[in-house]
Design an enzyme around this catalytic site. Sequence first.
Site, mmCIF file in Angstrom:
data_model
loop_
_atom_site.group_PDB
_atom_site.id
_atom_site.type_symbol
_atom_site.label_atom_id
_atom_site.label_comp_id
_atom_site.label_asym_id
_atom_site.label_seq_id
_atom_site.Cartn_x
_atom_site.Cartn_y
_atom_site.Cartn_z
ATOM 1 N N CYS A 16 0.665 -1.215 0.077
ATOM 2 C CA CYS A 16 -0.017 0.026 -0.085
ATOM 3 C C CYS A 16 0.988 1.296 -0.148
ATOM 4 O O CYS A 16 1.922 1.084 0.232
ATOM 5 C CB CYS A 16 -0.678 0.067 1.138
ATOM 6 S SG CYS A 16 -2.000 -1.347 1.500
ATOM 7 N N GLY A 42 -1.423 0.825 -4.992
ATOM 8 C CA GLY A 42 -2.559 0.203 -4.401
ATOM 9 C C GLY A 42 -3.699 0.928 -5.238
ATOM 10 O O GLY A 42 -3.747 2.183 -5.051
ATOM 11 N N ASN A 117 1.146 0.253 5.525
ATOM 12 C CA ASN A 117 1.686 -0.619 4.269
ATOM 13 C C ASN A 117 2.684 -1.490 5.072
ATOM 14 O O ASN A 117 3.545 -1.185 5.836
ATOM 15 C CB ASN A 117 2.499 0.487 3.694
ATOM 16 C CG ASN A 117 3.630 -0.174 2.649
ATOM 17 O OD1 ASN A 117 4.781 0.203 2.139
ATOM 18 N ND2 ASN A 117 3.044 -1.264 2.152
ATOM 19 N N GLY A 118 2.232 -2.716 4.648
ATOM 20 C CA GLY A 118 2.886 -3.939 5.109
ATOM 21 C C GLY A 118 2.119 -5.067 5.521
ATOM 22 O O GLY A 118 1.034 -5.051 5.374
ATOM 23 N N TYR A 257 10.355 -3.835 -8.663
ATOM 24 C CA TYR A 257 9.094 -3.714 -9.014
ATOM 25 C C TYR A 257 8.475 -2.705 -8.414
ATOM 26 O O TYR A 257 7.588 -1.902 -9.163
ATOM 27 C CB TYR A 257 8.311 -4.966 -9.082
ATOM 28 C CG TYR A 257 6.834 -4.898 -9.591
ATOM 29 C CD1 TYR A 257 6.634 -4.807 -10.855
ATOM 30 C CD2 TYR A 257 5.846 -4.679 -8.519
ATOM 31 C CE1 TYR A 257 5.175 -4.603 -11.332
ATOM 32 C CE2 TYR A 257 4.615 -4.461 -9.171
ATOM 33 C CZ TYR A 257 4.369 -4.501 -10.424
ATOM 34 O OH TYR A 257 3.007 -4.083 -10.868
HETATM 35 P P1 5GP Z 1 3.143 -12.939 -14.228
HETATM 36 O O1 5GP Z 1 2.597 -12.600 -15.279
HETATM 37 O O2 5GP Z 1 4.418 -13.671 -14.386
HETATM 38 O O3 5GP Z 1 2.532 -13.651 -13.063
HETATM 39 O O4 5GP Z 1 3.768 -11.673 -13.332
HETATM 40 C C1 5GP Z 1 4.735 -10.755 -13.816
HETATM 41 C C2 5GP Z 1 4.284 -9.621 -14.051
HETATM 42 O O5 5GP Z 1 3.568 -9.136 -13.262
HETATM 43 C C3 5GP Z 1 5.717 -8.708 -14.522
HETATM 44 O O6 5GP Z 1 5.281 -8.211 -15.719
HETATM 45 C C4 5GP Z 1 5.781 -7.702 -13.387
HETATM 46 O O7 5GP Z 1 6.000 -6.537 -13.847
HETATM 47 C C5 5GP Z 1 4.283 -7.708 -12.677
HETATM 48 N N1 5GP Z 1 4.511 -7.855 -11.134
HETATM 49 C C6 5GP Z 1 5.410 -8.475 -10.248
HETATM 50 N N2 5GP Z 1 4.982 -8.583 -9.152
HETATM 51 C C7 5GP Z 1 3.889 -7.757 -8.953
HETATM 52 C C8 5GP Z 1 3.092 -7.512 -7.703
HETATM 53 O O8 5GP Z 1 3.360 -7.719 -6.436
HETATM 54 N N3 5GP Z 1 2.109 -6.634 -8.161
HETATM 55 C C9 5GP Z 1 1.858 -6.540 -9.365
HETATM 56 N N4 5GP Z 1 0.661 -5.755 -9.623
HETATM 57 N N5 5GP Z 1 2.314 -6.903 -10.552
HETATM 58 C C10 5GP Z 1 3.478 -7.544 -10.343
HETATM 59 MG MG MG Z 2 5.168 -5.838 -15.430
#
Ligand code: 5GP
Ligand code: MG
Length: 483
Positions: A16, A42, A117-118, A257
């Site tokens: 968050c 979020g 957040n956490g 990320y």
């Molecule tokens: P996958 O499609 O392999 O399940 O997820 C990988 C993609 O999801 C990557 O493009 C990455 O940028 C994104 N991603 C990785 N971790 C997270 C996360 O914690 N939350 C969200 N919304 N996207 C994520």
């Molecule tokens: Mg991505």
Amino acid sequence: MLTTHPFDDDKLREECGVFAIYGTPDAAAHTALGLHALQHRGQEAAGIVAFDGTQFNAHRALGHVGETFAQPDVIGRLNGHAAIGHTRYATTGDTLLRNVQPLFADLAIGGFAIAHNGNLTNNQALRRRLVERGSLFQSTTDTEVVVHLIATALATAVVDRLIDALRQINGAYSFVGLMDDGIVGVRDPNGVRPLVLGRLGDAYVMASETCALDILGADFIRDVEPGEMVIVTRDGLTSRHPFPKASRRFCIFEHIYFARPDSIVEGTSVYDARKRIGAELAREAGVDADVIIPVPDSGVPAALGYANEAGIPFELGIIRNHYVGRTFIEPTDQIRHLGVKLKHNANRAHIEGKRVVLVDDSIVRGTTSTKIVEMVRAAGATEVHMRIASPPTTHSCFYGVDTPRREKLLASQMDIEAMTKFIGADSLAFVTIDGMYRAMGKPEGRNSRDPGFCDACFTGDYPIPLIDFTDGTSDDRVSVLAE
Ligand code: 5GP
Ligand code: MG
């Protein structure tokens, strides 16, 4: 023994954004802007609580910050010189309004609002104990445990009660709180989650990331330190260190990320860190190719770093539609697949007849990579090589990043060869753990004297005990338990 899997119950796990400001007449409007800059942390719901000297004024709603707080009648009602806000991300559990933060409690010693957040790792154990003693919970968020611990603590000052509560909890957290005499911000002893301090004229600001200071034109002062509590009242700022010193374990996935690339976290530019990881990746796993293409948006900085290092042209060979939410957020597999198709399209002119290196930040379930590889082949690529700017995500996060349960993590189920087949690429490589650490300014890699990061999602080395995910009686680490 694993009694309940954290992703089976209806408790909410969320990454968050939090924001707090003290000392300006339109505190809520400033908070709305700050939350807008933290929207990437979020998108499910947002809330603001302001204090006007007499009364706490609150508004919470599902949806984006702009949808709710751009409305003049909403912001107009949130009078006050101090405010806190929260933007919430949760992929599982209910999306009920009663779970939307900040939470507010009318305590015997005055009102108190809190945003988190956490993720707390002994939430269920504490909740059980509190319920046995008569606490009546209103929500399913772990943050409410803190509210009940504060309500039943003995100290007279709210911050002392908060300290008392925090000494009982385990987990990763950055909290911001609003009292009738000020605001408070605190990071967990390991500093897993981020929180920064800034100044806007006479006002003090706290936020998850520096991009929320930038939007206001506020000056960055410093990061709140791991285990530090910062209190701002009319008398100014005070700092307390109520916990025993612990090793610094900032979430490395914020760099990979989560954080916005224009943010500076713990002294490091997120954008530059991502570029350096991309360069490491090019050195470690270079391949002959005609073009480097990022999976937008999260893969862009790493792909730039890769392309510069490899001396291969960088092109936006995939175009993203910005009007679709992050695919990860969609709740069912079916919609998630649909989401990926809605989100990306091949820019055929830069793909056809070419040997392509695709760069993304991470593979979680493998959904994105599979779709993108297929799309790039369909657009006429002669070879498709996937390069990932993080090590394989093999373990679930229990500290606030919503990665799925372990069985759904592609890298926990398959080796590189099997993953390559699964996503349909000609080759697949991930940056090594040491390469990632080198990019983070640790030349000796992970084994440097002070690695400084939590990397549990890549290593299974969980720095904070996971009480809820054991039988509740031991401090055993889930890295062992979840095997
Ligand atoms: P996958 O499609 O392999 O399940 O997820 C990988 C993609 O999801 C990557 O493009 C990455 O940028 C994104 N991603 C990785 N971790 C997270 C996360 O914690 N939350 C969200 N919304 N996207 C994520
Ligand atoms: Mg991505």
